[in-house]
Design a protein around this motif. Structure first.
Motif, short mmCIF file in Angstrom:
data_model
loop_
_atom_site.label_atom_id
_atom_site.label_comp_id
_atom_site.label_asym_id
_atom_site.label_seq_id
_atom_site.Cartn_x
_atom_site.Cartn_y
_atom_site.Cartn_z
N LYS A 37 -4.79 -8.14 5.79
CA LYS A 37 -5.21 -8.13 4.91
C LYS A 37 -6.85 -7.61 4.76
O LYS A 37 -7.52 -8.25 5.65
N LYS A 38 -7.41 -7.21 3.68
CA LYS A 38 -8.76 -6.93 3.71
C LYS A 38 -9.58 -8.22 3.47
O LYS A 38 -8.80 -9.10 2.94
N LYS B 280 -3.25 -1.80 -1.22
CA LYS B 280 -4.24 -2.50 -1.98
C LYS B 280 -4.98 -3.52 -1.09
O LYS B 280 -6.08 -3.93 -1.00
N GLU B 281 -3.86 -4.43 -0.31
CA GLU B 281 -4.43 -5.46 0.49
C GLU B 281 -5.20 -4.98 1.49
O GLU B 281 -5.98 -5.63 2.18
N SER C 100 -9.72 -0.98 0.36
CA SER C 100 -10.17 -1.16 -0.86
C SER C 100 -9.94 0.09 -2.06
O SER C 100 -9.97 0.01 -3.15
N ARG C 101 -9.84 1.33 -1.29
CA ARG C 101 -9.82 2.55 -2.03
C ARG C 101 -8.60 3.52 -1.54
O ARG C 101 -8.81 4.36 -1.19
N PRO C 102 -7.25 2.83 -1.77
CA PRO C 102 -6.24 3.78 -1.16
C PRO C 102 -5.85 4.72 -2.22
O PRO C 102 -6.40 4.78 -3.57
N VAL C 103 -5.24 5.85 -1.85
CA VAL C 103 -4.70 6.94 -2.69
C VAL C 103 -3.46 7.45 -2.41
O VAL C 103 -2.91 7.31 -1.23
N LEU D 286 8.41 1.44 -3.90
CA LEU D 286 7.16 1.77 -4.49
C LEU D 286 6.16 0.78 -4.45
O LEU D 286 4.73 1.01 -4.16
N PHE D 287 6.22 -0.46 -5.13
CA PHE D 287 5.21 -1.33 -5.66
C PHE D 287 4.77 -2.25 -4.32
O PHE D 287 3.98 -2.82 -4.38
N ASP D 288 5.97 -2.37 -3.52
CA ASP D 288 5.51 -3.12 -2.26
C ASP D 288 4.61 -2.45 -1.37
O ASP D 288 3.62 -2.91 -0.86
N GLN D 289 4.67 -0.97 -1.59
CA GLN D 289 3.98 -0.28 -0.58
C GLN D 289 2.59 -0.26 -1.18
O GLN D 289 1.60 -0.25 -0.45
N ALA D 290 2.60 0.05 -2.52
CA ALA D 290 1.13 -0.05 -3.19
C ALA D 290 0.50 -1.22 -3.19
O ALA D 290 -0.57 -1.49 -2.81
#
Length: 771
Positions: free
Chosen positions: A696-697, A622-623, A626-629, A614-618
Motif C-alpha cells: 500500500k502507498k 488506489k492503495e 496515487s494516480r492510477p488510470v 472490477l472494484f477489487d482491482q480498483a
C-alpha cells in the motif's frame, strides 16, 4: 556444407523448389507428408555455407519444435549443443545463453516474440527464418511481428513459409503473403506432375448413413422450435429468413446488432435478444443431433436443464418449459432405453473391425470435432476389445482435463510402437504433429474447412496406399460441410495461382515498400557520420572538453509479463520505449512512482463487472498508486448481453467513487500511444522515477489518524470520521468524557462506556495458555 547428403535423396520436386526458393522470400504449399522440412533443411545448409550466422525455424507448438530439432540433429553435421529448441518453459536468462551459442534454433513463436520485445535477442545474424504452418501468419499471431522485426534487423534476410494449405479466402492468402514479405510462391498438389509419382494413392470413400425414425422426430421438433425463435428476428430484418437452415454466424451477427442498438438507447430491440439466445441454443442442439448423436444431445440438454433450474437465463428457462422440448426429451430417454445412438457409431465400428480383420497391426485415426464424442467413441471401441486412446488438446474443458504436451507425446509414441490400434483425435491431431502413418483415416463428420480437411487426410498415403472414409448423415449439415470443404480446396488452388501471378507482376513492390532497404540505411549512417566529424573537431579545439554523459534508456515502461500476449508491448517498443518485464502485483503498465495503468479489453471489462473483480482491482490500484488510470480497449457496447446502464454505472463508479480516470482506445495501437504519452509526461516533464509497488502507498496524516480512532470498540470508518470532525484531534477523542462522546451521532451510552473502558483501564499482560 552441413547437410549430410549421404543420408538424403531429394525428390525432383524438392530439388526444383529448393533452387527457386534459396535466394528469395518464398511460400511453399505442399501437401502433408511430402517433405517440406527437407526443403527447409536444404536451404538452411545453403544459407549457412554462404553467410554463416544462424537459422531459426518456428513451429506453433513445443512438440513440433522439438520434432524439427530431432530432424536437424539427424541430418546436420553439427555438434549437438549447436542445435537447440527454445520454448517458454526455459528461463529467460538461459534462453539468452542458448541463443548466443546456437547455430540452428527451433522455437515456438511466442517465445521468440517475447524475447524480441524485451530486447533479449537480436535477429541480425539469422540468415534463414522458416515459418512452419505459415497459414497462421495472419492478424496478431506472433509470426507477423517476428517477420516484421526480422526484415528490419537481419543483415542477410531470407524467409521461407511452409504450409499444406493457406486456406481458401483470397484476402487471407494475400495477408499471409504481405505479412511474410513473400516474393515467390511454389504450389504443389497430389496431382502435380512432378509430385504424382511419389504419392501413394489415397482412396476416398464417403459413406452415407440413414438417420433412424426417432432421430427424425426429435430433429423435426427442434427445427420447428428454431423456426419460431427465428421469426421475430427475420421480421425485424436481422436475418434473411426464418429457415432452420440459417447459418449460425447470421444468428450471432443478429445478436451483435441488437447489443449495438441497445447501447445507442434503442431499448425496444432488447426483447429480440431473448429470441436470439433461444435460436443459438436450438441451432447448437440440432448440430449435435445431426453430427454427433443422441448421447451428445442428451448431455447438452441436461446442461440446459440445470441452467434453467438455477434460473440462470430467461431464454433457457422458457426453452426447457416448452411442451415440444419435453416431448423431444421423452423421445431421447426412449432411445436410450432402446440402445439407439448415432448410426455413424455402428458404421465406424464396422469399418474398424473390417480393417483389423485384414491387418491386425493396422494403425487407424478417427477424427471428430467434439471431445465428448471422442470420449464416447473410445468407450465404445474398448467395449469391443479394440485398443484405442483419445488424443485432445491441452486446455481443460468443463469436467474434462486436457492432455499436457508431454502426455500427447507419450500417446503418439505408444501409437507409433503399435501399443494400440485406434487414435481418436480432435483438431489437435490435424496440424504438424508427427502422427505415424496410418492405414485408415475416418472423418466422423466432415469439416467445412480446406485447411483442416487437407491436414486430416495427410495422415495417410505417405509411403503406401491409404484410405480415407468420410461418414455423413443423409440430408443433414454433414453433407453441406463436406461439399463446402471440397469447394474451398479447389478454390484455394486457383486463388494461389492468382496471388502468385500478382506477386510476380508487382515484384513485391507494394508489399515491401515500407521496409527501408539496407543500402539506404547504410548511406544514411554515412551521412550522419560525416556530419558528426566537424563537431568532434570543434570539441577538440575547446579549452575545456565537454563531458559526454551516457545516454539514458529513454522512456521506461514496466510491463506485466502476462501483457506480452497483447500487441501493446510490441507497439510501445516501436514507439521507442524501453520495456522492463516483470510479474506485477498491481497494474499492467507502470510509468512512474505515481501512475499505474490497467489495460482492459472491452470483453474483459464487462466480464470483470459480472464476476465482481472490477472494484477489487480498483481498490488495489488506489492503495498502491496515487494516480492510477484504466484504459479500455475496443468497443464496449454491443459485445455481451449486458444492459448498457450496468456498464455506464460501473464507469461512473470508477470515475466518481474511486476517482480513477477511464480512457477509451479503439485498438492496441491507441492504447500504446496513450501509455507512451503518459510515460513521457511523467518521466520527462515531471521528472518522476518509475517505481513498482505491491504494498500500500504511504498513508496520509488524516488516514493515520482515522486508523488509530478505528481501533476503538464499535468504531467504524464512518464513525471515526465523525469523532475526529467533532473533537478536532486524536488526543481530544481519547480524553473526552462519556457524556461528550455521546454527543456524536451514532454513539450511545454503551459504546461511549466501552470506549472509555479501553482508554482508561490499566494494561495487564495476558498469561500464555498451554495448548
Amino acid at each position: 556444407m552441413y547437410l549430410r547428403k549421404d543420408l538424403i535423396q531429394p525428390r525432383v520436386y524438392q530439388e526444383v523448389i529448393y533452387a527457386k526458393c534459396k535466394d528469395k522470400n518464398s511460400l511453399v504449399v505442399l501437401p502433408t507428408g511430402l517433405g517440406k522440412t527437407l526443403i527447409a533443411q536444404m536451404i538452411a545448409d545453403y544459407r549457412l555455407s554462404k553467410y554463416g550466422g544462424k537459422v531459426l525455424m518456428l513451429a506453433p507448438t513445443k512438440p513440433l519444435a522439438l520434432q524439427h530439432r530431432e530432424s536437424f540433429l539427424k541430418l546436420f553435421d553439427l555438434p549437438e549443443e549447436k542445435i537447440n529448441t527454445l520454448t517458454g518453459e526455459i528461463q529467460p536468462e538461459r534462453r539468452e545463453e542458448i541463443w548466443r551459442k546456437s547455430i540452428i534454433i527451433t522455437a515456438t513463436p511466442q517465445t521468440i516474440e517475447n524475447d524480441l520485445v524485451v530486447g533479449r535477442i537480436s535477429l541480425e545474424d539469422v540468415v534463414l527464418l522458416v515459418f512452419d504452418e505459415a497459414h497462421r501468419a495472419v492478424g496478431n499471431y506472433a509470426y507477423v511481428y517476428i517477420a516484421k522485426e526480422y526484415m528490419k534487423q537481419a543483415k542477410h534476410p531470407l524467409i521461407l513459409g511452409l504450409t499444406a494449405s493457406p486456406g481458401s479466402d483470397e484476402a487471407k492468402i494475400k495477408e499471409i503473403v504481405k505479412n511474410l514479405f513473400i516474393e515467390h510462391i511454389e504450389v504443389r498438389t497430389e496431382n502435380s506432375p512432378d509430385v504424382k509419382p511419389y504419392v501413394q494413392g489415397i482412396k476416398f470413400e464417403w459413406v452415407r448413413v440413414e438417420l433412424p425414425g426417432i432421430y427424425k422426430e426429435v430433429r423435426k421438433i427442434l427445427r420447428e422450435m428454431l423456426k419460431d425463435s427465428l421469426k421475430p428476428l427475420a421480421e425485424a430484418g436481422l436475418i434473411e429468413s426464418a429457415s432452420p437452415d440459417v447459418p449460425k454466424k447470421e444468428i450471432l451477427k443478429a445478436g451483435q446488432i441488437i447489443n449495438a442498438e441497445m447501447a445507442k438507447g434503442n431499448y425496444d430491440v432488447g426483447k429480440l435478444m431473448f429470441y436470439q439466445a433461444k435460436a443459438l441454443k436450438l441451432h447448437h442442439a440440432i448440430e449435435l443431433l445431426e453430427t454427433q448423436g443422441l448421447s451428445a444431445l442428451r448431455a447438452y440438454l441436461k446442461k440446459l436443464y440445470e441452467e434453467a433450474k438455477r434460473g440462470k437465463t430467461k431464454s433457457t428457462k422458457e426453452l426447457m418449459q416448452d411442451q415440444r422440448m419435453k416431448k423431444a426429451i421423452a423421445l431421447l430417454v426412449q432411445a436410450k432405453e432402446l440402445g439407439i445412438d448415432h448410426p455413424k457409431l455402428d458404421k465406424m465400428k464396422e469399418l474398424i473391425k473390417e480393417q483389423l480383420s485384414k491387418k491386425p497391426a493396422s494403425k487407424i485415426i478417427v477424427f471428430t470435432n467434439y471431445r465428448e464424442t471422442a470420449k464416447k467413441i473410445v468407450k465404445e471401441l474398448l467395449q469391443e476389445q479394440i485398443k484405442s486412446m483419445r488424443f485432445v488438446g491441452q486446455a481443460n474443458k468443463e469436467n474434462d482435463k486436457g492432455l499436457s504436451q508431454k502426455k500427447q507425446k507419450q500417446i503418439l509414441d505408444l501409437f507409433s510402437q503399435g501399443e494400440f490400434n485406434v487414435l481418436v483425435a480432435t483438431s489437435v491431431g490435424e496440424e504438424g504433429l508427427d502422427v505415424p502413418e496410418v492405414d485408415l483415416v475416418i472423418f466422423y463428420e466432415p469439416v467445412p474447412s480446406a485447411i483442416r480437411s487437407i491436414q486430416r487426410r495427410g495422415r495417410t498415403g505417405r509411403h503406401r496406399p491409404g484410405r480415407v472414409v468420410i461418414l455423413m448423415a443423409k440430408g443433414t449439415r454433414d453433407e453441406a460441410y463436406y461439399w463446402s470443404s471440397r469447394h474451398k480446396e479447389k478454390q484455394m488452388i486457383s486463388l494461389l495461382k492468382k496471388v502468385e501471378d500478382m506477386v510476380k507482376k508487382e515484384k513485391q513492390a507494394s508489399l515491401l515498400g515500407f521496409v527501408k532497404p539496407k543500402e539506404k540505411e547504410e548511406k544514411a549512417e554515412e551521412v550522419v557520420e560525416k556530419r558528426e566529424e566537424p563537431e568532434k573537431d570543434v570539441y577538440e579545439k575547446l579549452p575545456i572538453k565537454p563531458i559526454f554523459v551516457k545516454k539514458p534508456k529513454g522512456i521506461v515502461v514496466y510491463v506485466d509479463s502476462r501483457e506480452l500476449k497483447s500487441q501493446v508491448p510490441k507497439i510501445l517498443k516501436e514507439l521507442g520505449a524501453h520495456l522492463e518485464v516483470r510479474t506485477l502485483d498491481v497494474g499492467d503498465y507502470i510509468v512512474s512512482e505515481d501512475v499505474a495503468i490497467e489495460r482492459k479489453a472491452a470483453n474483459d471489462f464487462i466480464q470483470s463487472i459480472i464476476d465482481g473483480r472490477l472494484f477489487d482491482q480498483a481498490k488495489r490500484l488506489k492503495e498502491a498508486y496515487s494516480r492510477p488510470v484504466i484504459i479500455i480497449e475496443g468497443e464496449l457496447y454491443g459485445i455481451r448481453n449486458v444492459h448498457p446502464n450496468a456498464i455506464r454505472g460501473a464507469l461512473a463508479a470508477l470515475t466518481v467513487d474511486w476517482e480513477i480516470p477511464v480512457l477509451f482506445a479503439k485498438d492496441s495501437s491507441e492504447v500504446a500511444s496513450y501509455i507512451y504519452l503518459i510515460a513521457k509526461r511523467e518521466q520527462e516533464e515531471r521528472k518522476k522515477e518509475v517505481a513498482v509497488r505491491s504494498e500500500k502507498k504511504a498513508l496520509t496524516l488524516a488516514e493515520r489518524q482515522r486508523l488509530i480512532v478505528e481501533g476503538l470498540p464499535y468504531v467504524s470508518a464512518t464513525l471515526a470520521r465523525r469523532l475526529l470532525k467533532h473533537f478536532g484531534s486524536v488526543e481530544r477523542v481519547f480524553t473526552a468524557k462519556e457524556s461528550e462522546l455521546m454527543q456524536v451521532e451514532g454513539i450511545g451510552e454503551k459504546i461511549a462506556r466501552e470506549i472509555r473502558k479501553v482508554i482508561t483501564s490499566p494494561y495487564e499482560e495476558e498469561e500464555e495458555k498451554n495448548i
